[in-house]
Design an enzyme around this catalytic site. Sequence first.
Site, short mmCIF file in Angstrom:
data_model
loop_
_atom_site.label_atom_id
_atom_site.label_comp_id
_atom_site.label_asym_id
_atom_site.label_seq_id
_atom_site.Cartn_x
_atom_site.Cartn_y
_atom_site.Cartn_z
N ASP D 240 0.82 -1.23 0.00
CA ASP D 240 0.00 0.00 0.00
C ASP D 240 0.85 1.27 0.00
OD1 ASP D 240 -2.15 -1.68 0.10
OD2 ASP D 240 -2.45 -1.48 2.26
N ASP D 241 2.09 1.16 -0.39
CA ASP D 241 2.97 2.31 -0.27
C ASP D 241 3.60 2.70 -1.61
OD1 ASP D 241 3.76 4.13 1.71
OD2 ASP D 241 5.81 3.36 1.56
#
Lengths: 296, 296, 296, 296
Positions: D240-241
Amino acid sequence: MDSPVTLIALLYGPDKPGLVARVAGWIFERGGNILHADQHRDMEAGVFFQRVEWVPFFAEAMADKPSGAPDKMAQAAEEFCAFATTLGMQARVASSVHRPRVAIFVSRADHCFHDLVLRGKAGEFNGEFALVISNHDDLAGIARGYDLPFHHIPVAAKAKAAAEASQLELLKKHDIELVILARYMQVLSGEFLDGFARPVINIHHSFLPAFAGGRPYHQAHERGVKIIGATAHYATSDLDDGPIIQQDVAAVTHRHNVDDLVRKGRDLEKRVLAQAVRWHLDNRVLAYGRKTVVFD
Amino acid sequence: MDSPVTLIALLYGPDKPGLVARVAGWIFERGGNILHADQHRDMEAGVFFQRVEWVPFFAEAMADKPSGAPDKMAQAAEEFCAFATTLGMQARVASSVHRPRVAIFVSRADHCFHDLVLRGKAGEFNGEFALVISNHDDLAGIARGYDLPFHHIPVAAKAKAAAEASQLELLKKHDIELVILARYMQVLSGEFLDGFARPVINIHHSFLPAFAGGRPYHQAHERGVKIIGATAHYATSDLDDGPIIQQDVAAVTHRHNVDDLVRKGRDLEKRVLAQAVRWHLDNRVLAYGRKTVVFD
Amino acid sequence: MDSPVTLIALLYGPDKPGLVARVAGWIFERGGNILHADQHRDMEAGVFFQRVEWVPFFAEAMADKPSGAPDKMAQAAEEFCAFATTLGMQARVASSVHRPRVAIFVSRADHCFHDLVLRGKAGEFNGEFALVISNHDDLAGIARGYDLPFHHIPVAAKAKAAAEASQLELLKKHDIELVILARYMQVLSGEFLDGFARPVINIHHSFLPAFAGGRPYHQAHERGVKIIGATAHYATSDLDDGPIIQQDVAAVTHRHNVDDLVRKGRDLEKRVLAQAVRWHLDNRVLAYGRKTVVFD
Amino acid sequence: MDSPVTLIALLYGPDKPGLVARVAGWIFERGGNILHADQHRDMEAGVFFQRVEWVPFFAEAMADKPSGAPDKMAQAAEEFCAFATTLGMQARVASSVHRPRVAIFVSRADHCFHDLVLRGKAGEFNGEFALVISNHDDLAGIARGYDLPFHHIPVAAKAKAAAEASQLELLKKHDIELVILARYMQVLSGEFLDGFARPVINIHHSFLPAFAGGRPYHQAHERGVKIIGATAHYATSDLDDGPIIQQDVAAVTHRHNVDDLVRKGRDLEKRVLAQAVRWHLDNRVLAYGRKTVVFD
């Protein structure tokens, strides 16, 4: 120096191969450094549009001797326009050290007026508000509070031409380069627009072309639409039909009465007008025919 | 049971004091429990609107003997309508155990059709797609892939009345309660609408009232607007003038050509039509005059 | 009379059958006429929420003898609260003739301050700005221009408790019912919030829970997000964690630097904070736990 | 010919004067015609980014002898990359006659899958869906209906490495240039991403960085936010980065339960993922560090 001194050219004309390279080459050969270059092709019309912003070679030297800057900038601008002509293009060149003087026309509504002036104070616009003209004197006190010269020029039904002549005289005397109609409730004549011969930005309180003409919020409420909007456009002698610069909308429901639409609309009008003015003063807007190209 | 069995009444009529209390009281006295009650007053027109949803007293008993439910629900609905009449109101009552049968009309464009059917499969609608009718046979294969009966009824210029008669016959035979015009490119006659006498939802590919009529994306491109939109509305014999249920818009720039507007517009059309259909099938929409009240 | 005198109750408590009918019945029996009634059920938590607005029977009589109104309203409010208790509900009742006094806390940024005051002058809020408190004196002149009492209470690192005591004293002395933190750059202690014991609305310049804490626009730029936002929430002793009232966002691109985010953010902050304040002063917001119910 | 054959270069590297002119000059000298050129400067990082699209001199000749096109395009691309190196820039050049092969990874949710495939059929993407890989077999029938090869590769907790090896083998065998995670509910290992060594686009169902990790709609409902969102980003080994390509949001209220958020979220996920994929396949996205530049 935070923001370097730049020249910004807006140009357009018949599309042909090599335009991007030739413009970039011309600037490069004169020691300029392009910061931004954006272009657009209207494939259907065969028209090429470009906005190019560059640091001219003399920009650094100017840091020592800023007094000579305007002259040098003006000369470089003139040379670029001549070059553009050889490409068959029309060009307009602005310098980042020049801040155009702007007049605001108002009537009784004050929300766009407050909004523009406060944004100006916050540094959002590359221009100076120099003058307020109104057909009513309601906002004289507010203008005074902002230290802005306020001119009350009533527009009697039979004396519109005389009123417009007074307006034009003021605009010329103060060297105004842009007029903003901030909910000014009078239609400007074609004679006025021709006489001023510079851009006039108007805010219309509907998502044009819907609800052109008067009382758009009443029209919208009557029709039962689920969105309302606002439109900023260049004023032309065709009422509500000038090139659109920016539009935005807000959702409404059956719960909103006309007063609610008016209130919600004020927010839209402020935002849309301010955005259009900012883009215009950043030399990002090219109007052609009934349309605009906005290099945002 | 996740969702209890409920009755949903939509009612409207001349406003007068005590309506909220009298409706709530009537339901309470009969052992019903109100889950939702929303109302609206059109202050200018003096009209009161209400949507009220309640669990009738017999709902729990029905869990044991569901076969009797439709009868009881129908009787309760009838009683409520009679009561509403005594208040001077018009009422329509739906039962949550009834899933209306819906017909989709299409032409050649398939995006709204796919979207509706896939949303239906995902459980987004309180209704059943029962029938597809088209003036072309392009989408026959897709309908078959979805196991939906497809009827090709060409509409020749001179034989429109005959085609509409065939359509009406199908709608009656299949007990259709809602027609969705999913980019159906034919105008329905007043005779058809009167003959069907049930709601027809249409999707128009502009933010009405702007760009009514044909080729709205071309009109929008020509006008140089900065937003495009879509409008879902009940079809009436006045083309593009029926009560608006939902509208939405998307921003566009000079970079978008007509094909881009069409592509962006497809997304708007899908979303706006689906939302209108969902609200209608959830009994959230009351049309009156040229407007709607949407209890969302 | 344009807007009738009304009472507005916000109530909540354990859900049970018949609540809507019993509240409506209580009002009806006392001669009141319900203008609006909206309710919500949190199915998971089993909690019932309602906002109900009604014209009490004595409203018309008050037109002749308005001096007695506050007393009668207060008495009716008290009776309603007692009735709500018998239903197991907590209630808060406000009268439309009462305009709460509001304090604005500011630091150096002036955009939300200007925006709130100008909206107040335009009649957008059901309340009166009575007081401005700041830890800096930058905005003293602006407050004076608006005829608003300005109190400069510096907040030294070691003397926060003393500063908050001075603030509380002012709030009590001026009978303030709502505090708005209009980009006030100090964290309020739990002791202050307990001492004030009335609502405090804060504007946070991110779409919480993203970018909680300081310098959210820098965080957003660093992370490369494509949207920025603002969040209005009730202040609690858990920083940036109070119940959210309203949020909105704007699209950004790689072209926007931190200064652009700050500028675009100012518009969001103004809009979101003003909306939250309007809803609160219209008695449309019920906070419970970490959430709000907004009856818009 | 509607759309001419073009080359599209994405390049970036340390900023220095003259880059725009030198790139334009290089193309012009070789007889190319620039259709679009867009650039960006990250002033803080001192990095220059450009997307330039041009018609090479041999494009017209190719109309007669299209068989030689890929070779010539490949050679021109190679030459441009070598030139970019002399400027200290990294470049990637794509040809408009090349349509990359794309694999879609799915689990059980089908909305993004349907949406991508239907948009592909409508001609919205410059690429070909060649392969579907899933850790479940639920969507096998749908893939078959679309004539897409479906590979069921279960991912057992202890045998993830083996599953990923099988996936990689398939991707290589089918010469896949882009993987789309269309709600694929498995985290890809750093080894997989390194092994594939080409872009992977993921859709996350929240407005990251808010609600990273699992069950974002439950988190959002719990927190009481007034907006939900979706984020398309390049997958990296930091969950998610990865660099964000596109985000969008929708308003929600207290009336929406988790199921409503999921339903509204599906629309967001479809739209945001499709937009990111379209931009990527149009060679409009440059990822650097944790960010993207999107030349839209």
